[in-house]
Design a protein around this motif. Sequence first.
Motif, PDB file in Angstrom:
ATOM      1  N   ILE A 266       0.857  -1.181   0.000  1.00  0.00           N
ATOM      2  CA  ILE A 266       0.000   0.000   0.000  1.00  0.00           C
ATOM      3  C   ILE A 266       0.895   1.234   0.000  1.00  0.00           C
ATOM      4  CG2 ILE A 266      -1.781   1.242   1.282  1.00  0.00           C
ATOM      5  CD1 ILE A 266      -2.512  -1.528   2.533  1.00  0.00           C
ATOM      6  N   SER A 267       0.785   2.064  -1.011  1.00  0.00           N
ATOM      7  CA  SER A 267       1.614   3.258  -1.141  1.00  0.00           C
ATOM      8  C   SER A 267       1.005   4.402  -0.330  1.00  0.00           C
ATOM      9  CB  SER A 267       1.723   3.662  -2.612  1.00  0.00           C
ATOM     10  OG  SER A 267       2.588   4.756  -2.768  1.00  0.00           O
ATOM     11  N   VAL A 268       1.801   4.956   0.577  1.00  0.00           N
ATOM     12  CA  VAL A 268       1.309   5.962   1.518  1.00  0.00           C
ATOM     13  C   VAL A 268       2.264   7.149   1.541  1.00  0.00           C
ATOM     14  CG1 VAL A 268       0.815   6.422   3.958  1.00  0.00           C
ATOM     15  CG2 VAL A 268       0.119   4.259   2.948  1.00  0.00           C
ATOM     16  N   THR A 269       1.702   8.352   1.641  1.00  0.00           N
ATOM     17  CA  THR A 269       2.484   9.581   1.727  1.00  0.00           C
ATOM     18  C   THR A 269       2.839   9.894   3.175  1.00  0.00           C
ATOM     19  OG1 THR A 269       1.378  10.504  -0.211  1.00  0.00           O
ATOM     20  CG2 THR A 269       2.473  12.069   1.256  1.00  0.00           C
ATOM     21  N   ILE A 270       4.096  10.169   3.413  1.00  0.00           N
ATOM     22  CA  ILE A 270       4.522  10.751   4.693  1.00  0.00           C
ATOM     23  C   ILE A 270       4.884  12.202   4.406  1.00  0.00           C
ATOM     24  CG2 ILE A 270       6.361  10.786   6.423  1.00  0.00           C
ATOM     25  CD1 ILE A 270       6.322   7.782   6.451  1.00  0.00           C
TER      26      ILE A 270
END
Length: 281
Positions: A266-270
Amino acid sequence: MSTLDAAFDILQCPSCGEPLSAADGGASCANRHHFDRARQGYLSLRAAHKGKGAPATGDTPEMLEARERFQAAGFHDDIASAVLAAVPTDARGWLADLGGGTGWYAATILDARPGLRGVVLDASAPAVRIAARAHDRLAGVSADVWTGIPLRDASVDVALRIFAPGAAGEVRRILAPGGTAVFAVPHADHMRELGHGLKLMRVPAGKAEEVAASIPEATLVSSVEVRQRVQLSVEQALDAVFMGPNAFHQDRAKVEKVLLEWQAPISVTIAVTVVALRLEA
């Protein structure tokens, strides 16, 4: 002398504001308010709750375990590096990590800044129990820093507030002249992808700018954006949801069901801004 014993030089009573001193297995002030020292090595400065509602209890052991796994996987390393870079290399005196949890950020700084000693203040007793063992120059204090910080005026040379809420006026009060305050503030799109299909808490836009202007007497030293895309497994995504305040509002089984429907990783932005302010000497 332990770091906690040395910290009596900066601690104050949360009930009346008088200085604290070691007494009878804990601490007391001139007005005879007494606070216990736990056998695990931390001090409990929980005053009688005067506001409405229940007193803050902080993060649960399950939340702390989720955050430790997430940090151990390296997802917060860039944030920790930015926080460390904001602390002067020649910093000396006391560091206070406000709402500092297990002391992960504080311990990182103490490793690199040998002139500092530190104290973590957090409402969660399980968190400060871990913080008290996180570094030999770090003390743990259980306290509700949302209602007030039990530290003396102008006693702290470095103040950290990483992802934690609180009044800027209290940070200003405890900061010594020439001291540095470091804040890590999430952006509105921080981990936004996890909100798809889930009703997660949202971060309002503009918080970093608000923090940068929160102490008028201080000079903005730096404002550094940490932004990256990370790839999470379902278990790591669960930790990302349940290591913070969403844990108090979400059903784990329901969240896991939604995440399992997605295709891992799952690609997630920090997206976090680290703001450093210096109070003029």
